[in-house]
Design an enzyme around this catalytic site. Structure first.
Site, PDB file in Angstrom:
ATOM      1  N   GLU A 187       0.780  -1.368   0.050  1.00  0.00           N
ATOM      2  CA  GLU A 187       0.159   0.138   0.062  1.00  0.00           C
ATOM      3  C   GLU A 187       0.953   1.430   0.023  1.00  0.00           C
ATOM      4  O   GLU A 187       0.476   2.197   0.687  1.00  0.00           O
ATOM      5  CB  GLU A 187      -1.012   0.042   1.086  1.00  0.00           C
ATOM      6  CG  GLU A 187      -1.993  -1.312   1.232  1.00  0.00           C
ATOM      7  CD  GLU A 187      -3.093  -1.118   2.129  1.00  0.00           C
ATOM      8  OE1 GLU A 187      -2.954  -0.308   3.098  1.00  0.00           O
ATOM      9  OE2 GLU A 187      -4.130  -1.799   1.852  1.00  0.00           O
TER      10      GLU A 187
ATOM     11  N   GLU B 298      -4.824  -8.413  -0.311  1.00  0.00           N
ATOM     12  CA  GLU B 298      -5.326  -8.405   1.077  1.00  0.00           C
ATOM     13  C   GLU B 298      -6.872  -7.885   0.724  1.00  0.00           C
ATOM     14  O   GLU B 298      -7.257  -7.216   0.008  1.00  0.00           O
ATOM     15  CB  GLU B 298      -4.616  -6.960   1.761  1.00  0.00           C
ATOM     16  CG  GLU B 298      -5.218  -6.880   3.118  1.00  0.00           C
ATOM     17  CD  GLU B 298      -4.395  -5.522   3.796  1.00  0.00           C
ATOM     18  OE1 GLU B 298      -2.989  -5.748   3.598  1.00  0.00           O
ATOM     19  OE2 GLU B 298      -5.025  -4.826   4.509  1.00  0.00           O
TER      20      GLU B 298
END
Length: 816
Positions: free
Chosen positions: A430, A533
């Site tokens: 991220e 995720e």
């Protein structure tokens, strides 16, 4: 980017010399006993400092978890303090070792460690997750006492989005070697499985010569099966210039290899020996797993040619009350629990983890996504007063990324590239989170599903920078290990797709972005995609299950973890399938119903909700309510139908499995007794589960399981239950349970899986939760008898007896 299937044949290893030496050469002995001082000491690395009055600790050691949480500290790291501390110890080096090479190998120190030997500063390593080594040969005095000092600076203790721990939280080794030895992490393997089914093993061995003379040595390899039989041999001579390194490249052929897989993780052993004349200079024993990987943009992922889905979870590195200093026995229990509910993959979130964990993934059969960084050149937001609450802080590893990022990444790849369990390298998690910190004009019109600052912020770093950094990091990985794909976990695919970031990767992970799977598969037909995720909901799994081109998912998370906490007194994040006391949670059983084939049923209940269409995957295993109260009873099962019984009478007619929710349910009035669900497959009963109304708690039950400690350092996981008069779990009981130990052992901690940071976890007593608790007890000697007693007011106590003896003791230096 690969526009055709990315096929890999890999033989991988963990580094052994009889016992596990993760540095990969020489002989190693752990340095376990240290003196510890919390607080800075002026000139604390000097040789003459008297540390005899400091506290004595055993390594691995996490000082943060032993402190008290406070609302004045940061929620991101669990409201627990960091600080600065010193460790010191003495090592005796025999005079007979004069002329030998000596090294200090650290598996992990969090963080900003500085190491001294006999007052000489050896160096600094900011990253708290990488393993590192110092050559101490010029500074040691054989035949005399030698002093090691380590300063650890975790004064910026809000430097992570999750709990990190502080200190020398992984093992330390004193390594002894000859002047000519295998280089650190110097052995690497790759294989090609031929059409005839043979495994062609290419072996690269880097050898180092510290002497002032050139040398000719022989590098020999012997491959052994799991019974110790010789499978293949190879050998060649190698010329090494003085004070230089040289590389030997050889091949072995295995005609009928037994392949490593998640269901049958077969491991060979490879013995590598360096010989000069008739003298053996160095040797390593290596676990070897032979397997092939295929990644395809349309078909997904195949292990050994068999297409499959990765059913993965994300995993942080703490274990509740133990903090970051987690014994191997605990990791073993955790992986066994994960496999029980159908997990076959682990994402190391968001940093390299302990060598023990990779070794266990090799041994037990678990696919690994190994991850290096959570941030690059700029820091992310770190929440101080609760997850996504208030004003964030900006401490973190970005401060040293420019200087250390590539070095750290190289260390990670070198150390872990020989594990068969590792199937891909992630260079970031991220880092493309919109406006945290990078931004792009596309954000003026589009966003992501996660919480984020919306819109384009021209004052933030431009997202184009992501592609540049990713290209540099990917080049580091490929130069060291071209046999596995480079990946990353993208939070802002909508933004990253406007840059060259995805193009720098071999396979691309999407976080919480199932809505883009199909559209991006069509737009980028050569892109290999997966859910790096995801949430626990059924739709996220259907997006994987029903699309061949999505090869798997990694759910957030496998276990609950410390840090990333909500407002005080939250202890941590509770989205795990398994809690901090190693209990499978209801959502874990829901996942088991989706991911396993062995017939199973789980029964859970909760009051009928106002929104009658709401179905929970978190229904507790409980049958204690007010008489006549309307209760929703749910079952999670892989059967195709189920019926409900109370006291052996049907109160819920047989219902078919609902593929839309994955749940079968009934709303019934409560009455005490035994509630049972009976599940069917093609009309036959295949599984049952039951709950009995719990009575008054009367006793404690303690179970240490099959893996009892047998020698010093071994850890027992003792599972405690509070039972009623009929032997049923009293799952509403929360008595204060105390632990008393007689004999050579110590209590590492009591864990109740509580969500609250304001409980005292640093004593020998703790209030249990839902009638359960877990005790960690470590043996402190190789011989003796241990008696562990658990007591609570008004309850019958429980006692566990453990005998340590030489007949059953493990080899010295091995890991339980």
């Amino acid at each position: 980017m690969f526009n055709k299937p990315f096929k890999l044949g890999v033989i991988a290893l963990s580094l052994f010399t009889q016992t596990l030496f993760s540095q990969g050469f020489g002989t190693s002995e752990p340095i376990s006993e240290w003196h510890f001082h919390l607080g800075d000491i002026k000139l604390g690395g000097r040789e003459t400092l008297d540390h005899t009055q400091w506290s004595k600790v055993s390594i691995p050691h996490d000082w943060t978890v032993n402190q008290f949480a406070s609302p004045d500290l940061a929620s991101c790291t669990g409201y627990l303090p960091g600080g600065i501390a010193w460790y010191r110890t003495h090592i005796d080096i025999p005079a007979s070792d004069s002329g030998k090479r000596k090294y200090l190998y650290f598996e992990g120190v969090y963080n900003n460690s500085e190491v001294y030997i006999n007052g000489k500063w050896l160096g600094k390593r900011p990253n708290g997750y990488v393993s590192f080594m110092y050559d101490i040969t010029p500074y040691v005095r054989p035949g005399h006492n030698n002093v090691i000092a380590v300063r650890v600076d975790h004064s910026e203790d809000a430097d992570s989005r999750w709990y990190t721990g502080s200190g020398i939280y992984r093992e330390v080794h004193l390594v002894t070697a000859n002047n000519i030895h295998i280089d650190q992490w110097g052995v690497f393997y790759s294989t090609n499985i031929t059409k005839k089914g043979q495994a062609r093993i290419s072996i690269e061995t880097k050898t180092r010569n510290h002497s002032n003379q050139s040398a000719k040595v022989r590098v020999e390899h012997t491959l052994l099966d799991d019974q110790g039989n010789v499978v293949g041999t190879s050998g060649s001579t190698l010329d090494i210039q003085k004070n230089d390194r040289a590389i030997s490249n050889q091949e072995l052929i295995v005609s009928k290899p037994k392949l490593w897989s998640v269901d049958h993780p077969y491991l060979y052993q490879l013995k590598t020996t360096i010989i000069q004349g008739d003298r053996q200079l160095d040797q390593s024993m290596v676990n070897v797993g032979i397997r092939s990987l295929t990644f395809d943009a349309n078909k997904g992922f195949a292990l050994n040619g068999a297409w499959m889905k990765i059913k993965g979870v994300c995993l942080h590195h703490d274990a509740g009350v133990l903090g970051a200093a987690v014994p191997k026995a605990v990791w073993r229990e955790r992986i066994v629990k994960l496999k029980e509910i159908g997990v076959n993959g682990i994402r190391m979130s968001h940093n390299p983890q302990a060598t023990d964990l990779y070794d266990l993934c090799d041994e037990l059969g678990m696919l690994v996504m190994d991850e290096a960084f959570d941030e690059w050149e700029y820091p992310k937001k770190k929440w101080i007063t609760g997850w996504n609450k208030g004003e964030p802080g900006f401490q973190g590893p970005a401060a040293y990324f420019r200087e250390w990022g590539k070095k750290d990444l190289a260390s990670i790849i070198y150390r872990n590239r020989n594990h068969p369990s590792v199937i891909m390298w992630s260079i970031g998690n991220e880092v493309d989170y919109p406006n945290d910190p990078y931004s792009h004009p596309i954000l003026a019109s589009e966003g992501i599903g996660q919480y984020h600052t919306k819109g384009y912020l021209s004052s933030q770093p431009h997202a184009d920078r992501l592609g540049d950094i990713a290209g540099e990091l990917a080049a580091v990985v490929r130069a060291i290990d071209p046999s596995r794909p480079v990946t990353a976990a993208l939070a802002g695919a909508v933004m990253s797709n406007e840059t060259t970031y995805p193009d720098a990767l071999d396979i691309v992970g999407y976080n919480y972005t199932e809505s883009r799977y199909k559209k991006d598969h069509e737009k980028y037909p050569g892109r290999v995609l997966y859910g790096s995720e995801t949430r626990h909901d059924l739709d996220a799994w259907k997006a994987v299950r029903d699309n061949d081109f999505i090869f798997g998912q990694f759910i957030w998370t496998g276990f609950d973890y410390l840090g990333e906490a909500g407002p005080w007194p939250s202890r941590g994040f509770t989205t795990g399938m398994i809690d901090l006391a190693n209990n499978i949670k209801p959502r874990g059983y829901f996942r088991k119903s989706l991911w396993t084939k062995e017939p199973m049923a789980y029964l859970g209940t909760y009051p009928v909700p106002k929104n009658r269409s709401w179905l929970s995957i978190d229904a507790p295993h409980l049958w204690n309510y007010d008489h006549g109260e309307m209760v929703r009873v749910v079952t999670y099962t892989n059967g195709d139908a189920a019926e409900l019984l109370l006291n052996d009478k049907v109160i819920g007619n047989r219902k078919d499995y609902d593929p839309g929710s994955g749940i079968i349910y009934w709303d019934v009035p409560y009455a005490p007794g035994t509630l049972k669900v009976r599940t069917y497959k093609k009309g036959k009963v295949v599984a049952e589960d039951k709950i009995t109304t719990a009575g008054v708690p009367v006793k404690i039950e303690a179970n240490v399981g099959n893996r009892r400690p047998v020698a010093k350092g071994d850890v027992a996981l003792i599972k405690l239950k509070v039972l009623d008069q009929d032997g049923n779990l009293a799952n509403l009981a929360d008595p204060m349970i105390s632990c008393k130990i007689d004999g050579p052992a110590k209590l590492l901690g009591l864990e109740n899986a509580s969500h609250y940071a304001n409980e005292d976890y640093n004593t020998d007593k703790l209030r249990c939760k839902n009638g359960k608790m877990l005790a960690y007890v470590q043996a402190t000697a190789d011989l003796g008898k241990i008696t562990i007693t658990f007591e609570a007011p008004y309850l019958s106590s429980a006692t566990v007896n453990i005998s340590l003896n030489e007949d059953t003791a493990k080899p010295a230096g091995s890991k339980f």
